[in-house]
Design an enzyme around this catalytic site. Structure first.
Site, PDB file in Angstrom:
ATOM      1  N   GLY A   1       0.812  -1.212   0.000  1.00  0.00           N
ATOM      2  CA  GLY A   1       0.000   0.000   0.000  1.00  0.00           C
ATOM      3  C   GLY A   1       0.845   1.262   0.000  1.00  0.00           C
TER       4      GLY A   1
ATOM      5  N   ASN B   1      -7.887   4.112   8.402  1.00  0.00           N
ATOM      6  CA  ASN B   1      -7.261   2.950   9.050  1.00  0.00           C
ATOM      7  C   ASN B   1      -7.341   2.998  10.563  1.00  0.00           C
ATOM      8  OD1 ASN B   1      -5.454   5.117   8.056  1.00  0.00           O
ATOM      9  ND2 ASN B   1      -3.966   4.157   9.407  1.00  0.00           N
TER      10      ASN B   1
ATOM     11  N   GLN C   1      -7.783  -0.266   3.513  1.00  0.00           N
ATOM     12  CA  GLN C   1      -8.656  -0.815   4.555  1.00  0.00           C
ATOM     13  C   GLN C   1     -10.057  -1.106   4.033  1.00  0.00           C
ATOM     14  OE1 GLN C   1      -7.709  -1.704   7.574  1.00  0.00           O
ATOM     15  NE2 GLN C   1      -5.679  -0.796   7.614  1.00  0.00           N
TER      16      GLN C   1
ATOM     17  N   HIS D   1      -1.702  -7.803   2.462  1.00  0.00           N
ATOM     18  CA  HIS D   1      -1.676  -8.344   3.831  1.00  0.00           C
ATOM     19  C   HIS D   1      -2.830  -7.859   4.700  1.00  0.00           C
ATOM     20  CE1 HIS D   1       0.120  -5.047   6.421  1.00  0.00           C
ATOM     21  NE2 HIS D   1       0.477  -4.589   5.246  1.00  0.00           N
TER      22      HIS D   1
ATOM     23  N   THR E   1      11.954  -6.789 -10.658  1.00  0.00           N
ATOM     24  CA  THR E   1      11.487  -8.155 -10.914  1.00  0.00           C
ATOM     25  C   THR E   1      10.240  -8.441 -10.094  1.00  0.00           C
ATOM     26  OG1 THR E   1      13.731  -8.876 -11.376  1.00  0.00           O
ATOM     27  CG2 THR E   1      12.159 -10.605 -10.775  1.00  0.00           C
TER      28      THR E   1
ATOM     29  N   CYS F   1       1.107   1.179  11.904  1.00  0.00           N
ATOM     30  CA  CYS F   1       2.117   1.589  10.939  1.00  0.00           C
ATOM     31  C   CYS F   1       3.057   2.596  11.576  1.00  0.00           C
ATOM     32  CB  CYS F   1       1.469   2.204   9.709  1.00  0.00           C
ATOM     33  SG  CYS F   1      -0.126   1.501   9.356  1.00  0.00           S
TER      34      CYS F   1
HETATM   35  N1  PLP Z   1      -2.812   2.816   3.661  1.00  0.00           N
HETATM   36  C1  PLP Z   1      -3.573   2.447   4.708  1.00  0.00           C
HETATM   37  C2  PLP Z   1      -4.924   3.045   4.886  1.00  0.00           C
HETATM   38  C3  PLP Z   1      -3.091   1.510   5.622  1.00  0.00           C
HETATM   39  O1  PLP Z   1      -3.836   1.140   6.663  1.00  0.00           O
HETATM   40  C4  PLP Z   1      -1.797   0.973   5.421  1.00  0.00           C
HETATM   41  C5  PLP Z   1      -1.205   0.029   6.414  1.00  0.00           C
HETATM   42  O2  PLP Z   1      -1.521   0.030   7.568  1.00  0.00           O
HETATM   43  C6  PLP Z   1      -1.059   1.377   4.299  1.00  0.00           C
HETATM   44  C7  PLP Z   1      -1.599   2.306   3.445  1.00  0.00           C
HETATM   45  C8  PLP Z   1       0.305   0.815   4.018  1.00  0.00           C
HETATM   46  O3  PLP Z   1       0.194  -0.453   3.439  1.00  0.00           O
HETATM   47  P1  PLP Z   1       1.471  -1.439   3.438  1.00  0.00           P
HETATM   48  O4  PLP Z   1       1.600  -1.954   4.819  1.00  0.00           O
HETATM   49  O5  PLP Z   1       1.090  -2.509   2.455  1.00  0.00           O
HETATM   50  O6  PLP Z   1       2.615  -0.634   2.966  1.00  0.00           O
END
Ligand code: PLP
Length: 384
Positions: free
Chosen positions: A70, A153, A181, A203, A239, A326
């Site tokens: 993401g 999120n 999300q 994930h 790749t 995050c």
């Molecule tokens: N965007 C949102 C709304 C998220 O909740 C997250 C991860 O928590 C991300 C982006 C980032 O995704 P990734 O963990 O695949 O980099």
């Protein structure tokens, strides 16, 4: 045993997704860009996944690009589309919201700080939802990109893309949305809502970590952030992560196939969990009660420190989150909680259910939470 209520941070890999990936972790190790048989077998896995994701989003396979997750998809869309538009002389103004994940918010802020773009950040209302009129008022003739997340999120609020998207299409302004999300949990209609670009992460939907999708419409360009072999329409060199990509497609397919039963089940669990947590005195819900993700409950708890409460829950076997995983480790209230005016002296906790969560788990978590809050308050709240 842990009661895992942190599915917004990440989800366990589904058995059928692992089964789909397994051949590409073992025998089918070819590089999908190689023209020999091994390469063609890997390429077939990638293209099947592309079709699965395209079907899940209602777009064409050509519009599905694979990335490392993401974060990369958001960076590639926001930076890439902004650079392309400016190069074409369309302007240099960006609009986003105060709710965005850092992958969008910091990308836009970086463009403003280091690349001469002009940025307007539209704050959400106190219910955690962006007012479409306020957002559309921020759009100017030189606006080249609007980025509004489909669902938040942290507090789980679902944003009105069904109103914002068509209005932007009428004005000819591309819309990017972070649907990391939202995908598989709420309705997303890329065509009807005029979505130009969209980010997904495997994930978060029972797929593997380290793989994601950038849906980019054919008529829209995005200058690459990464330069190299020119894979993925030249937007994302490198790749291809064949096993991850195959897992991403299988997870998207599983999510769509089970959405009709899984979403009402999660909504029922959310209501049960909300009722149980709010029964404790001094606990309040953050974010609109109805416009929210089916699996998300986010509460403020008076008289308790967030990290102390989270630790007490963890010790008793309940995995939750103090905001966004995050950026875990951050003690201050997040930009999202600040934007909706959540009081900084309270604990703010996010509980997110998933595929394997049961009503028994929810009841047990509520009992642990009630005890933990009582004990912590009796000990002075756990403030440092
Ligand atoms: N965007 C949102 C709304 C998220 O909740 C997250 C991860 O928590 C991300 C982006 C980032 O995704 P990734 O963990 O695949 O980099």
């Amino acid at each position: 045993m842990t009661i895992y209520l942190d599915h917004a941070a990440t989800t366990p890999l589904a058995g059928e997704v692992l089964a789909a990936m397994r051949p590409y972790l073992e025998a089918e190790h070819g590089n999908p860009s190689s023209s020999h048989a091994r390469g063609r077998a890997a390429r077939a896995g990638v293209e099947q996944s592309r079709e699965q994701v395209a079907a899940a989003l209602g777009v064409t396979p050509l519009e599905v690009l694979f990335t490392s997750g993401g974060t990369e998809s958001d960076n590639a869309a926001v930076k890439g589309m902004a650079w392309t538009a400016r190069e074409a002389g369309r302007g240099a103004h960006l609009v986003t919201t105060g709710l965005e994940h850092h992958a969008v918010g910091d990308s836009a802020a970086w463009l403003a700080e280091h690349q001469g773009f002009d940025l307007t950040v539209v704050p959400p209302e106190r219910d955690g939802v962006v007012d479409p009129d306020r957002l559309l008022d921020a759009v100017r003739p030189d606006t080249v990109l609007v980025s509004v997340m489909a669902a938040n999120n942290e507090i789980g609020t679902v944003q009105p893309l069904d109103v914002i998207g068509p209005a932007l299409r009428e004005r000819g302004v591309p819309l990017h949305t972070d649907a990391v999300q939202a995908f598989g949990r709420v309705r997303l209609d890329c065509d009807a809502w005029g979505i130009g670009a969209l980010a997904l992460s495997a994930h978060k939907i029972s797929g593997p970590k380290g793989v994601g999708v950038l849906m980019l419409r054919r008529h829209l360009g995005a200058q690459p952030v990464l330069h190299g072999g020119g894979q993925e329409r030249g937007v994302r060199s490198g790749t291809l992560n064949t096993p991850g990509i195959v897992g991403c497609g299988a997870a998207a397919e599983l999510t769509c196939r089970t959405m009709a039963t899984e979403v009402p089940r999660l909504c029922a669990l959310r209501e049960r969990l909300t009722a149980g947590l709010l029964a404790v005195e001094g606990v309040g819900l953050n974010g609109d009660a109805h416009r929210r993700l089916p699996h998300n409950v986010h509460v403020s708890v008076a008289g308790c420190d967030g990290e102390a409460l989270l630790f007490a829950l963890d010790m008793a076997g309940v995995a939750a989150s103090a905001g966004s995983a995050c950026q875990s480790g951050a003690a201050a209230p997040s930009h999202v909680l600040t934007a909706i005016g959540a009081p900084p002296d309270r604990a703010h906790l996010r509980f997110t259910c998933g595929r394997s969560t049961t009503a028994t788990d929810v009841d047990a978590a509520v009992a642990v939470f009630t005890d933990a809050v009582d004990s912590l308050r009796a000990a002075g709240g756990g403030y440092l």
